[in-house]
Design a protein around this motif. Structure first.
Motif, short mmCIF file in Angstrom:
data_model
loop_
_atom_site.label_atom_id
_atom_site.label_comp_id
_atom_site.label_asym_id
_atom_site.label_seq_id
_atom_site.Cartn_x
_atom_site.Cartn_y
_atom_site.Cartn_z
N GLN A 44 -67.65 -66.99 -10.73
CA GLN A 44 -67.23 -65.83 -11.52
C GLN A 44 -66.94 -64.63 -10.62
O GLN A 44 -65.97 -63.90 -10.82
N LEU A 45 -67.80 -64.42 -9.62
CA LEU A 45 -67.62 -63.30 -8.70
C LEU A 45 -66.34 -63.48 -7.89
O LEU A 45 -65.61 -62.51 -7.64
N MET A 46 -66.06 -64.72 -7.48
CA MET A 46 -64.85 -64.99 -6.71
C MET A 46 -63.61 -64.66 -7.55
O MET A 46 -62.66 -64.04 -7.05
N THR A 47 -63.62 -65.07 -8.82
CA THR A 47 -62.50 -64.77 -9.71
C THR A 47 -62.35 -63.27 -9.91
O THR A 47 -61.24 -62.73 -9.89
N HIS A 48 -63.48 -62.58 -10.08
CA HIS A 48 -63.44 -61.13 -10.26
C HIS A 48 -62.83 -60.44 -9.04
O HIS A 48 -61.98 -59.54 -9.17
N ASN A 49 -63.26 -60.84 -7.85
CA ASN A 49 -62.74 -60.24 -6.63
C ASN A 49 -61.26 -60.55 -6.44
O ASN A 49 -60.48 -59.73 -5.94
N GLN A 50 -60.88 -61.78 -6.80
CA GLN A 50 -59.48 -62.16 -6.68
C GLN A 50 -58.59 -61.32 -7.60
O GLN A 50 -57.50 -60.89 -7.21
N MET A 51 -59.07 -61.05 -8.82
CA MET A 51 -58.29 -60.26 -9.76
C MET A 51 -58.14 -58.82 -9.30
O MET A 51 -57.21 -58.12 -9.71
N ALA A 52 -59.06 -58.37 -8.43
CA ALA A 52 -58.96 -57.00 -7.91
C ALA A 52 -57.70 -56.81 -7.08
O ALA A 52 -57.22 -55.69 -6.91
N TYR A 53 -57.17 -57.91 -6.53
CA TYR A 53 -55.95 -57.85 -5.73
C TYR A 53 -54.73 -58.31 -6.54
O TYR A 53 -53.69 -58.63 -5.97
N ASN A 54 -54.87 -58.36 -7.84
CA ASN A 54 -53.84 -58.95 -8.69
C ASN A 54 -52.68 -58.02 -8.97
O ASN A 54 -51.54 -58.45 -9.14
N LYS A 55 -52.92 -56.72 -9.03
CA LYS A 55 -51.90 -55.78 -9.44
C LYS A 55 -51.02 -55.37 -8.27
O LYS A 55 -51.52 -55.07 -7.18
N PRO A 56 -49.69 -55.35 -8.47
CA PRO A 56 -48.78 -54.88 -7.42
C PRO A 56 -49.11 -53.44 -7.02
O PRO A 56 -49.42 -52.60 -7.87
N ASN A 57 -49.09 -53.15 -5.71
CA ASN A 57 -49.39 -51.81 -5.23
C ASN A 57 -48.21 -51.25 -4.45
O ASN A 57 -47.12 -51.83 -4.43
N SER A 58 -48.41 -50.13 -3.80
CA SER A 58 -47.32 -49.45 -3.10
C SER A 58 -46.78 -50.29 -1.95
O SER A 58 -45.60 -50.17 -1.59
N ASP A 59 -47.62 -51.14 -1.36
CA ASP A 59 -47.13 -52.00 -0.27
C ASP A 59 -46.10 -53.00 -0.79
O ASP A 59 -45.11 -53.30 -0.12
N LEU A 60 -46.33 -53.50 -1.98
CA LEU A 60 -45.35 -54.40 -2.59
C LEU A 60 -44.06 -53.66 -2.93
O LEU A 60 -42.96 -54.20 -2.81
N MET A 61 -44.18 -52.42 -3.34
CA MET A 61 -43.00 -51.66 -3.73
C MET A 61 -42.04 -51.42 -2.58
O MET A 61 -40.88 -51.09 -2.79
N GLN A 62 -42.53 -51.54 -1.33
CA GLN A 62 -41.63 -51.43 -0.18
C GLN A 62 -40.53 -52.48 -0.24
O GLN A 62 -39.45 -52.31 0.35
N MET A 63 -40.79 -53.59 -0.95
CA MET A 63 -39.85 -54.70 -1.00
C MET A 63 -38.75 -54.50 -2.05
O MET A 63 -37.85 -55.32 -2.15
N GLN A 64 -38.82 -53.41 -2.80
CA GLN A 64 -37.83 -53.16 -3.85
C GLN A 64 -36.41 -53.12 -3.26
O GLN A 64 -35.45 -53.60 -3.87
N LYS A 65 -36.29 -52.56 -2.05
CA LYS A 65 -34.98 -52.44 -1.42
C LYS A 65 -34.42 -53.78 -0.97
O LYS A 65 -33.27 -53.85 -0.55
N LEU A 66 -35.22 -54.83 -1.05
CA LEU A 66 -34.74 -56.16 -0.68
C LEU A 66 -34.10 -56.88 -1.86
O LEU A 66 -33.64 -58.00 -1.72
N THR A 67 -34.09 -56.25 -3.03
CA THR A 67 -33.54 -56.89 -4.22
C THR A 67 -32.11 -56.42 -4.46
O THR A 67 -31.77 -55.27 -4.18
N GLY A 68 -31.28 -57.33 -4.96
CA GLY A 68 -29.90 -56.97 -5.28
C GLY A 68 -28.95 -58.13 -5.02
O GLY A 68 -29.34 -59.30 -4.93
N TYR A 69 -27.68 -57.79 -4.88
CA TYR A 69 -26.62 -58.76 -4.59
C TYR A 69 -25.95 -58.34 -3.29
O TYR A 69 -25.68 -57.15 -3.06
#
Length: 245
Positions: A44-69
């Motif tokens: 249960q603790l492992m699942t709880h800790n894993q979910m703490a990293y579940n939400k996209p953060n600002s580091d992920l948002m750096q990749m927004q510029k990689l999307t498109g055609y």
């Protein structure tokens, strides 16, 4: 039934119960691999800790510029000092899995006038604070996998990649970067090890932003003329020595 037989059966039952209890006690102490939980509370603790990293953060948002055609124009130096081979194609990229990864799908005409198809998956590991790189394409069964970082000052992703060289099965080191230009253009560069282990320029790819309609039009226009053939006897031309570091 005699008293002696009754006592013998009782002792046998107690002995069997003791064996079961010892066995159960040993099972409770068993572990199931380094870092894996060995009981329900730990799971249960492992699942709880894993979910703490579940939400996209600002580091992920750096990749927004990689999307498109994009239109895809690539230069490859087959070996150090050779003339570059030019390839043309297209690339479409988008967020997948709830904005946790960017998937790039690319198609281009190779030097044999065949159309190659590939996928690149880029993500951010919040636990390790590294950017992941995973590439697969239609002419190779071995994936190309790397880990890297984002340089805010340079506006650039940089990955260190290792893969098995098809020529001799030796582990070969790759450096790959993606530079984000203010105009929206992406410049991909790759360096790989030569026979002496020195990193030399291998690929430069320019991804120019376009519309979906223009991208599909560019693919339909792809013909064997869309790729420059490999020179039969190329004259040695020093490649630009851009420092991958």
């Amino acid at each position: 039934m005699t008293l002696g037989n009754t006592r013998l059966q009782t002792l046998s039952a107690l002995f069997f119960l003791a064996i079961m209890m010892l066995t159960f006690g040993c099972q409770k102490k068993l572990t199931y691999g380094v870092g894996l939980p060995d009981n329900y509370a730990a799971a249960q603790l492992m699942t709880h800790n894993q979910m703490a990293y579940n939400k996209p953060n600002s580091d992920l948002m750096q990749m927004q510029k990689l999307t498109g055609y994009w239109t895809w124009n690539q230069s490859i130096w087959p070996f150090p000092g050779s003339h570059p081979v030019s390839l043309k194609g297209i690339c479409a990229s988008k967020w997948i899995l709830g904005n946790r990864y960017v998937r790039l799908e690319f198609k281009y005409v190779n030097e044999n006038a065949d159309t190659e198809i590939g996928y690149i998956f880029i993500g951010h590991d919040q636990m390790l604070n590294t950017y992941s790189f995973y590439e697969i394409f239609s002419t190779l069964t071995s994936p190309i996998i790397g880990t890297g970082e984002w340089n805010e000052k340079k506006q650039e992703f940089r990955w260190v990649i290792e893969f098995s060289n098809p020529l001799n099965h030796a582990i070969t080191k790759f450096i790959r970067t993606i530079h984000l230009d203010k105009s929206g253009t992406l410049t991909w560069k790759s360096w790989r090890q030569d026979i002496n282990g020195k990193l030399v320029p291998y690929q430069t790819t320019i991804l120019t932003p376009t519309t979906k309609e223009e991208m599909e039009k560019a693919l339909r226009a792809g013909t064997p003329d869309a790729v420059e053939p490999v020179p039969t006897e190329p004259d040695p031309v020093p490649a630009k020595s851009n420092d991958p570091g």
